[in-house]
Design an enzyme around this catalytic site. Structure first.
Site, PDB file in Angstrom:
ATOM      1  N   ALA A  93      10.819 -33.173 -58.858  1.00 36.93           N
ATOM      2  CA  ALA A  93      11.076 -32.501 -57.572  1.00 36.93           C
ATOM      3  C   ALA A  93      11.053 -30.981 -57.645  1.00 36.93           C
ATOM      4  O   ALA A  93      11.427 -30.317 -56.678  1.00 36.93           O
ATOM      5  CB  ALA A  93      12.380 -32.978 -56.936  1.00 36.93           C
ATOM      6  N   ALA A  94      10.589 -30.407 -58.749  1.00 38.04           N
ATOM      7  CA  ALA A  94      10.485 -28.938 -58.803  1.00 38.04           C
ATOM      8  C   ALA A  94       9.486 -28.457 -57.749  1.00 38.04           C
ATOM      9  O   ALA A  94       9.765 -27.525 -56.986  1.00 38.04           O
ATOM     10  CB  ALA A  94      10.043 -28.491 -60.184  1.00 38.04           C
ATOM     11  N   GLY A  95       8.319 -29.121 -57.696  1.00 41.25           N
ATOM     12  CA  GLY A  95       7.313 -28.752 -56.699  1.00 41.25           C
ATOM     13  C   GLY A  95       7.823 -29.006 -55.282  1.00 41.25           C
ATOM     14  O   GLY A  95       7.559 -28.224 -54.371  1.00 41.25           O
ATOM     15  N   ASP A  96       8.543 -30.097 -55.104  1.00 44.38           N
ATOM     16  CA  ASP A  96       9.083 -30.407 -53.766  1.00 44.38           C
ATOM     17  C   ASP A  96      10.078 -29.330 -53.333  1.00 44.38           C
ATOM     18  O   ASP A  96      10.081 -28.898 -52.174  1.00 44.38           O
ATOM     19  CB  ASP A  96       9.788 -31.769 -53.777  1.00 44.38           C
ATOM     20  CG  ASP A  96       8.829 -32.901 -54.099  1.00 44.38           C
ATOM     21  OD1 ASP A  96       7.625 -32.760 -53.799  1.00 44.38           O
ATOM     22  OD2 ASP A  96       9.278 -33.923 -54.657  1.00 44.38           O
TER      23      ASP A  96
HETATM   24  O1  RIB Z   1       7.924 -35.306 -56.568  1.00 44.21           O
HETATM   25  C1  RIB Z   1       8.904 -36.127 -57.126  1.00 44.21           C
HETATM   26  C2  RIB Z   1       8.966 -37.411 -56.362  1.00 44.21           C
HETATM   27  O2  RIB Z   1       7.760 -38.105 -56.528  1.00 44.21           O
HETATM   28  C3  RIB Z   1      10.047 -38.371 -56.817  1.00 44.21           C
HETATM   29  O3  RIB Z   1      11.272 -38.174 -56.173  1.00 44.21           O
HETATM   30  C4  RIB Z   1       9.426 -39.732 -56.558  1.00 44.21           C
HETATM   31  O4  RIB Z   1      10.069 -40.464 -55.572  1.00 44.21           O
HETATM   32  C5  RIB Z   1       7.969 -39.451 -56.182  1.00 44.21           C
HETATM   33  O5  RIB Z   1       7.781 -39.539 -54.835  1.00 44.21           O
END
Ligand code: RIB
Length: 311
Positions: free
Chosen positions: A251-254
């Protein structure tokens, strides 16, 4: 603070995370060190990053008609997200991600879409007013592609800015790319979209130009701990990230994407919004898991202040 309205359209997953020393090879079994279930999904992670960093945000998504789906929906509401456009789909299970994290903090992920597959154009039509009323629409590629295209079309028709994080990597039709205002691929995704392997800044500049030629004004290619290649209408430069000790890059990119859009909707200049997003992502990689690792606004501001006082 005065801020524009954001809508995120995307996925919700329950992440099953196993920490191991090294990724197994085909046919190999490895013994894990730690196992956790945490809330994730690229859409939900980006929505949480936007909500916690201060955006005025609604989230269009689906969960299954199961206990974990309901718990995720309740958690998202506590992250300052308008969850009314999230429905529980009868006879579906909430999306699942199976994630291995190795000793270096790298991850590999496999996904079962579950209820995310129910985010169809018909589902979207129930929430079109949310997109029409928003200033920006942020999407990823864990939802059906036809829905991503329909949402981009609707946004374009009504003057809502379209931001696409093209993850997971996927080739995309030119018609969709032409509707995007800001795109944020990582190196793998940029290669998939442009055919150019990103080994240095020159490659990043060339890949960005291919995306500009498709009609995208602003291209941000994320380069891991190096930062991002930011190219605005062909004027490109590296915006370095912050150096931290990473324990887990899930989730760093998120987090980067959610915080970036928060910054832009507050009226920050692009460079400042990227720095703000770098700070959020830097904090996230020092913590395990997807949503549990996403920082709140106070933490991001404190991190940036600390960086400035170190200069
Ligand atoms: O970007 C990370 C995410 O990718 C995770 O939380 C997983 O659920 C996938 O969707």
């Amino acid at each position: 603070m005065e801020t524009g309205k954001l809508v995120v359209l995307g996925s919700i997953n329950a992440d099953h995370i196993l920490n191991i020393e090294q990724f197994p090879r085909p046919g190999e079994t490895v013994i894990g060190k730690q196992y956790n279930v945490a809330f994730g999904g690229k859409g939900a992670n980006q929505a949480v990053a936007a909500g916690r960093s201060g955006a005025n945000i609604a989230f269009i998504a689906c969960v299954g008609a199961d206990d974990i789906g309901e718990r995720i929906r309740q958690q998202l509401a506590t992250d300052r997200i308008d969850t009314r456009p999230i429905e529980a789909i009868a006879e579906s299970t909430t999306g699942v991600a199976l994630i291995f994290v190795n000793a270096e903090g790298e991850n590999v992920i496999g996904i079962d879409a579950g209820a995310n597959a129910a985010v169809t154009p018909e589902y979207l039509s129930r929430y079109q007013q949310t997109i029409i009323n928003a200033d920006a629409l942020l999407m990823q590629l864990e939802s059906p592609l036809e829905t991503v295209i329909a949402a981009a079309q609707l946004a374009k028709q009504h003057g809502t800015q379209v931001i696409l994080n093209p993850a997971p990597a996927c080739a995309l039709p030119d018609d969709l790319l032409a509707m995007i205002d800001i795109i944020t691929p990582n190196e793998t995704e940029a290669q998939r979209l442009t055919g150019i392997a990103i080994n240095d800044d020159q490659d990043a500049a060339r890949a960005a130009n291919v995306l500009h030629d498709k009609g995208i004004g602003c291209v941000l290619i994320t380069l891991g701990s190096r930062g991002v290649w930011l190219s605005e209408n062909g004027n490109g430069r590296l915006v370095p990230g912050f150096k931290v000790r990473a324990v887990d890059t899930i989730a760093a990119g998120d987090t980067f994407n959610g915080a970036l859009v928060t910054g832009l909707l507050e009226g920050k200049a692009m460079n400042d919004a990227v720095r703000f997003a770098h700070a959020a992502a830097a904090i996230a990689v020092t913590r395990p898991g997807a949503q549990p690792s996403v920082p709140w606004r106070e933490e991001i501001d404190a991190f940036l202040q600390q960086q400035e006082s170190n200069c």
